[in-house]
Enzyme design. Structure first.
Site, short mmCIF file in Angstrom:
data_model
loop_
_atom_site.label_atom_id
_atom_site.label_comp_id
_atom_site.label_asym_id
_atom_site.label_seq_id
_atom_site.Cartn_x
_atom_site.Cartn_y
_atom_site.Cartn_z
N HIS A 204 0.80 -1.22 0.00
CA HIS A 204 0.00 0.00 0.00
C HIS A 204 0.83 1.27 0.00
CE1 HIS A 204 1.06 -0.11 4.25
NE2 HIS A 204 0.67 1.15 4.34
C1 UD1 Z 1 -1.79 5.39 6.51
C2 UD1 Z 1 -0.44 5.82 7.06
C3 UD1 Z 1 0.58 4.72 6.81
C4 UD1 Z 1 0.09 3.37 7.32
C5 UD1 Z 1 -1.28 3.09 6.72
C6 UD1 Z 1 -1.82 1.77 7.24
C7 UD1 Z 1 -0.03 8.23 6.94
C8 UD1 Z 1 0.75 9.28 6.28
N1 UD1 Z 1 0.04 7.02 6.40
O1 UD1 Z 1 -1.63 5.28 5.12
O2 UD1 Z 1 1.77 5.05 7.51
O3 UD1 Z 1 1.00 2.38 6.92
O4 UD1 Z 1 -2.16 4.15 7.08
O5 UD1 Z 1 -3.01 1.45 6.60
O6 UD1 Z 1 -0.70 8.51 7.90
N2 UD1 Z 1 -9.02 4.78 2.53
C9 UD1 Z 1 -10.24 4.15 2.50
N3 UD1 Z 1 -10.80 3.78 3.69
C10 UD1 Z 1 -10.20 4.03 4.89
C11 UD1 Z 1 -8.96 4.69 4.90
C12 UD1 Z 1 -8.38 5.05 3.72
O7 UD1 Z 1 -10.80 3.91 1.43
O8 UD1 Z 1 -10.78 3.65 5.92
C13 UD1 Z 1 -8.37 5.15 1.25
C14 UD1 Z 1 -8.73 6.54 0.81
O9 UD1 Z 1 -8.80 6.55 -0.57
C15 UD1 Z 1 -7.51 7.34 1.23
C16 UD1 Z 1 -6.39 6.33 1.05
O10 UD1 Z 1 -6.97 5.08 1.41
O11 UD1 Z 1 -7.33 8.49 0.49
C17 UD1 Z 1 -5.18 6.58 1.90
O12 UD1 Z 1 -5.56 6.70 3.28
P1 UD1 Z 1 -4.63 7.57 4.28
O13 UD1 Z 1 -5.18 7.50 5.64
O14 UD1 Z 1 -4.40 8.92 3.68
O15 UD1 Z 1 -3.24 6.85 4.22
P2 UD1 Z 1 -2.87 5.30 4.16
O16 UD1 Z 1 -2.34 4.99 2.81
O17 UD1 Z 1 -3.97 4.48 4.69
#
Ligand code: UD1
Length: 360
Positions: A204
């Protein structure tokens, strides 16, 4: 009533680290409150962990959700500031390296509220990772630095942290793992008719999924691995579209599934021949379980998983050949486990927090 200890969690990897600390403080009768920023909001990325880990329902959920780094970090800060001002906490406790961590750290520091960072001192020395920036800023601001592995002490020293701020306590995520071991006995649907040996993959990181060329290399890696053994891929929502655009498609050999909860995931890992990942926490969990881990990254902030564990850093193009070596039996995990990964980190942290802040 004493001022509460506030825990800030927001994203999937926070929950396993916070649970043992919250439980250990509750056993000591300490007034505490749990704030969920809402950084992760899908049931499979958040709710399931609360149900499985014995975490109480959050006292507040800020519902901040997804966005750019500035939007997400700023949104959390804007929501936390009035809450911290109202609650007047004795200390704010933050976990790991996600955007929720640094956002809460900045707000606490500017309101002059004591700040504790659990999992302090980790460094990848790679500022292209957003987590590295989050860690450095949080450590700089924290009054109490709870360190999970000895190299964290050295890193903090180099950054000038005074000794009285640094506490080597072990790894609370490993408390959760050791405490849940008997429950890693689940069979999920993706394991039906799954031939052993099989691999588990999770991918991811922005560096692996955000641009087309990186995503193409990951899809090729998974396809090469599938020629050797079946692969189960619980896929984080972040990379789904880009990986699909590069041809990722599920099959009987490559089982692409939605994100799963902690107990399902660890049950899957526990019986795997190897794991291919770019996660931080999974490098540690496989170290403890003695499962070979191929980490698809150029660096790791968790070098102890290489020196004392099962981890190797690889390029995507190397995965199949490394997997072949593992499957041929020419690989054995080192005998020693990292120091203080003994299931009592949450207790050590709670003891320090309760002594300093439990009766304010
Ligand atoms: C975040 C953390 C990362 C960790 C990861 C674990 C930061 C900078 N990154 O990354 O260190 O390894 O979590 O999962 O904080 N999304 C959904 N549903 C959710 C959450 C996210 O669909 O419940 C999708 C959305 O499109 C979102 C994308 O995932 O834009 C990224 O989510 P985000 O929380 O920005 O960062 P992660 O990649 O999850």
């Amino acid at each position: 009533m004493t001022s509460p200890i506030l825990h800030i969690v927001g994203a999937r990897p926070n929950f396993m680290k916070a649970a043992p600390v919250v439980v250990a403080l509750s056993e000591r009768g300490v007034n505490q409150k749990l704030i969920h920023t809402g950084q992760h909001y899908d049931a499979s990325m958040s709710d399931v962990f609360f149900e499985e880990l014995g975490l109480p329902r959050p006292d507040y959920n800020l519902g901040v959700g997804s966005g750019s780094h500035a939007q997400q970090t700023g949104g959390i800060m804007i929501a936390l500031e009035p809450l911290f001002s109202d609650l007047e906490p004795a200390v704010v406790v933050v976990y790991g390296d996600v955007n929720s961590t640094v956002a809460a750290a900045l707000v606490a520091a500017k309101l002059r509220i004591p700040l504790a960072h659990v999992e302090a001192g980790l460094r990848s020395f790679d500022n292209s990772m957003p987590e590295e920036i989050n860690r450095r800023v949080t450590d700089e601001l924290a009054d109490l630095l709870f360190v999970t592995a000895p190299e964290g002490i050295d890193n903090l020293r180099v950054d000038g942290a005074s000794e009285d701020r640094v506490f080597f306590v072990g790894n609370p995520m490993i408390d959760t793992l050791l405490g849940s071991l008997p429950r890693f006995d689940r069979t999920i649907a993706a394991m039906d008719d799954l031939d052993k040996p099989y691999a588990v993959a999770t991918i991811h990181r922005p560096s692996n999924v955000d641009d087309a060329e990186s995503a193409r290399r990951i899809v090729r890696m998974l396809s090469d691995l599938c020629d050797l053994l079946p692969v189960v891929l619980p896929l984080h929502p972040r990379g789904r579209a880009n990986l699909a655009a590069q041809g990722l498609a599920g099959s009987a050999r490559l089982r692409v599934i939605d994100p799963i909860g902690y107990l399902d995931f660890m049950s899957l890992v526990r019986h795997a021949a190897l794991v291919v990942t770019d996660s931080g926490g999974i490098q540690e969990e496989t170290t403890m379980l003695g499962i070979p881990c191929l980490t698809v990254r150029r660096n790791t902030e968790r070098p102890i998983t290489i020196s004392h564990g099962t981890n190797q850093l690889i390029e995507p193009g190397e995965a199949a050949s490394r997997a072949r070596t593992i499957l041929s039996g020419e690989w054995a995990p080192p005998p020693d486990k990292p120091p203080l990964w003994d299931g009592h980190a949450g207790d050590r942290i709670a003891e320090i927090l309760a002594r300093r802040f439990g009766s304010q």
